[in-house]
Design a protein around this motif. Structure first.
Motif, PDB file in Angstrom:
ATOM      1  N   ASN A  75     -10.737 -10.712   7.975  1.00  0.00           N
ATOM      2  CA  ASN A  75      -9.510 -11.026   7.248  1.00  0.00           C
ATOM      3  C   ASN A  75      -9.452 -12.519   6.932  1.00  0.00           C
ATOM      4  N   CYS A  78      -8.765 -15.756   9.484  1.00  0.00           N
ATOM      5  CA  CYS A  78      -8.946 -15.406  10.895  1.00  0.00           C
ATOM      6  C   CYS A  78     -10.130 -16.172  11.482  1.00  0.00           C
ATOM      7  N   THR A  79     -10.085 -16.368  12.796  1.00  0.00           N
ATOM      8  CA  THR A  79     -11.203 -16.959  13.517  1.00  0.00           C
ATOM      9  C   THR A  79     -11.488 -16.116  14.749  1.00  0.00           C
ATOM     10  N   TYR A  80     -12.656 -16.333  15.332  1.00  0.00           N
ATOM     11  CA  TYR A  80     -13.041 -15.630  16.558  1.00  0.00           C
ATOM     12  C   TYR A  80     -13.759 -16.629  17.457  1.00  0.00           C
ATOM     13  N   THR A  89     -13.985 -16.940   9.638  1.00  0.00           N
ATOM     14  CA  THR A  89     -14.390 -15.791   8.830  1.00  0.00           C
ATOM     15  C   THR A  89     -14.811 -16.177   7.424  1.00  0.00           C
ATOM     16  N   ASN A 174     -10.069  -6.414  12.611  1.00  0.00           N
ATOM     17  CA  ASN A 174      -9.776  -7.483  11.652  1.00  0.00           C
ATOM     18  C   ASN A 174     -10.968  -8.400  11.391  1.00  0.00           C
ATOM     19  N   VAL A 175     -12.027  -8.262  12.182  1.00  0.00           N
ATOM     20  CA  VAL A 175     -13.247  -9.047  11.947  1.00  0.00           C
ATOM     21  C   VAL A 175     -14.456  -8.206  12.334  1.00  0.00           C
ATOM     22  N   CYS A 300      -5.701 -12.800  17.677  1.00  0.00           N
ATOM     23  CA  CYS A 300      -5.544 -13.912  16.735  1.00  0.00           C
ATOM     24  C   CYS A 300      -4.174 -14.574  16.816  1.00  0.00           C
ATOM     25  N   THR A 304      -5.364 -18.040  13.774  1.00  0.00           N
ATOM     26  CA  THR A 304      -5.356 -17.880  12.318  1.00  0.00           C
ATOM     27  C   THR A 304      -4.959 -19.192  11.646  1.00  0.00           C
TER      28      THR A 304
END
Length: 531
Positions: A75, A78-80, A89, A174-175, A300, A304
């Motif tokens: 999305n 977003c980050t992870y 992302t 979402n990722v 998230c 985000t």
């Protein structure tokens, strides 16, 4: 005619049903053929365009280069985060997305992984429904084997009353974190230490930063040719070492036998409910190169772009800008407000700007989506740096008073080396009681101390890449050098933005603000020498 399972396969199936009921495998034959073709082409496209990178991560205080190359798609905004590294992302084209891709093929690939995401969501919900039905019918028929620190909780008890909503939320991926590795180019892979399962591409771990009890879905694509059975291959804990496997074990338990499941082209597996929390998994390397797409419900709430922009706005609400000369001042001097502002200051610097610029040009391989937001965050960060100077005016007043012990004054002078001279030249504010000055200073000191320590840590981490990075041979060191080079070799516009940020924060670690940039120049020479 269906093949009769071997004794080893029957044993594995029995172990699977007994110990790992929340682990589901969908063999490739159950996945639509067209989806296979599109996904596998998308993997190859991203690899061809050089979109997957090995990450420099920190484990137990050591900088390590991952053997697996990765890219995060998901999305927008977003980050992870995993192993102290935040990935950003590459947006997939959800409705309303304004992402522009560098190549039409990359756009198609991102669209394909969004399509795969939707397919895996449906499959996950179906699997959750089947598991919940079994537990509701007879909870004792589905044992949940977990360690002493985890309660015996089945799906049934947690789903009563809101089944459909919970199942959708737990499968709301979402990722996806894409992975690639060619074992033939990684001769120094570690051996699995507990069960003799062979070489590991990824060691035992839990997936981090996920919504509690959410599912994980994985599509596996090993670039293998026609299957050939060989009786000459050594058997490792009942597995064929030429074939990729995913291994599972109960967390913190090496007495209960682990499980190794073979993965062929297009196989999918699902970790449902609390399996990721109660069990660990690893990836066991086969012979051919392998891609995987690991779909997750990333947690998230603090990860985000929307979140961090809102946080920065909160900090800057305390700023009063003077229209005449452009200077800024503070609206409130309350300790709670000052403390919150400094905590946000640290968050945007160490969780976002440093994380992004350290990784350099990797995201521009696919899209420039993050460039404008990062410039916006950098501008907000600059204003927060000015706020430190404004707050430092009060520090300057206190440095010349007897309100603080000499050792404490020395500490303040050390923490604010680049600000003290300017602070002491400022006109002292009158009418502020010493008790209030004391409270204000105390409220921001912890954040400033943390900031100084983290800046030194980041600087030390950068310098550590000049040396061996926990590597067993020179081949690894050359890979590290190449990675450092790719992290710094940005397009002109991106490099300029990154250099301005690096130069600004560099002055807080060294009296000379150009020290970090000179280090980058020497690194360019050292890399040439290394080659």
């Amino acid at each position: 005619m269906k093949r009769t399972p071997t004794a080893e396969e029957r044993e594995r199936e029995a172990k699977w049903q007994l110990k790992y009921p929340k682990l589901i495998l969908r063999e490739a034959a159950s996945v639509p053929e067209l989806l296979h073709k599109e996904v596998q082409q998308a993997f190859l496209t991203l690899h061809k365009h050089g979109c997957l990178f090995r990450d420099l991560v920190r484990i137990q205080g050591k900088d390590l280069l991952t053997p697996v190359s990765r890219i995060l798609i998901g999305n927008p905004g977003c980050t992870y985060k995993y192993l102290n590294t935040r990935l950003f992302t590459v947006p997939w084209p959800v409705k309303g997305s304004d992402a522009k891709y560098n190549e039409a093929e990359i756009a198609v690939a991102c669209q394909t992984f969004l399509k795969l995401n939707s397919y895996l969501q449906v499959e996950t919900i179906q699997a959750l429904e089947e598991l919940a039905a079994k537990e509701k019918a007879n909870i004792d028929a589905v044992p949940v084997c977990i360690g002493p620190d985890f309660p015996r909780v089945g799906m049934g008890s947690s789903f009563d009353g809101h089944d459909e909503i919970d199942m959708k939320n737990r499968a709301a991926y979402n990722v996806t974190l894409l992975n690639f590795m060619d074992p033939q180019k990684m001769p120094y892979l570690k051996e699995e230490p507990y069960f003799g399962m062979g070489k590991m591409a990824v060691s035992w771990h839990h997936d981090e930063n996920l919504v509690d009890r959410s599912a994980v879905a994985v599509y596996s694509y090993s670039c293998e040719g026609p299957e050939e059975e060989s009786e000459d291959d050594p058997q490792l804990e009942g597995r064929d070492p030429d074939i990729w496997h995913v291994g599972f074990k109960i967390s913190w338990d090496i007495e209960t036998p682990g499980l190794a499941i073979p993965l062929h082209q297009g196989d999918c597996y699902f970790m449902l409910d609390d399996l990721n929390a109660t069990h660990q998994h690893c990836v066991l390397a086969g012979l051919p190169p392998r891609f995987s797409s690991t779909h997750r419900v990333a947690e998230c709430s603090t990860g985000t772009l929307e979140y961090i922009l809102q946080r920065c706005q909160v900090a800057l609400q305390n700023v009063r800008e003077e229209a005449d000369n452009g200077e800024i001042s503070l609206k409130s001097l309350e300790s709670v407000v000052l403390k919150q502002g400094e905590e946000i200051h640290n968050e945007v610097e160490f969780e976002w700007l440093r994380q992004f610029w350290f990784q350099g040009s990797r995201y521009k391989k696919c899209t420039d989506w993050w460039c404008q937001p990062m410039s916006q965050l950098e501008e907000m960060w600059r204003k927060m740096e000015w706020l430190v100077e404004i707050k430092g005016r009060f520090v300057g007043c206190l440095l010349e008073t007897s309100a603080f012990a000499p050792a404490f004054q020395d500490c303040l002078a050390y923490l604010l080396p680049s600000l003290t001279s300017a602070v002491l030249r400022e006109v002292r504010r009158e009418g502020v009681p010493m008790e209030q000055k004391n409270e204000m200073l105390t409220s921001i000191l912890a954040s400033i101390t943390t900031r100084q320590n983290l800046r030194r840590e980041w600087h030390a981490s950068s310098l550590s890449t000049q040396e061996e990075v926990a590597a067993p041979d020179s081949g690894w060191r050359k890979d590290v050098s190449a990675t450092r080079q790719s992290h710094r070799t940005c397009p002109a516009s991106s490099r300029k933005e990154g250099e301005s940020f690096v130069a600004l924060w560099g002055q807080f670690c060294h009296p000379d603000s150009n020290a970090v940039m000179r280090w980058l120049d020497t690194q360019d020479e050292s890399i040439k020498t290394d080659k």
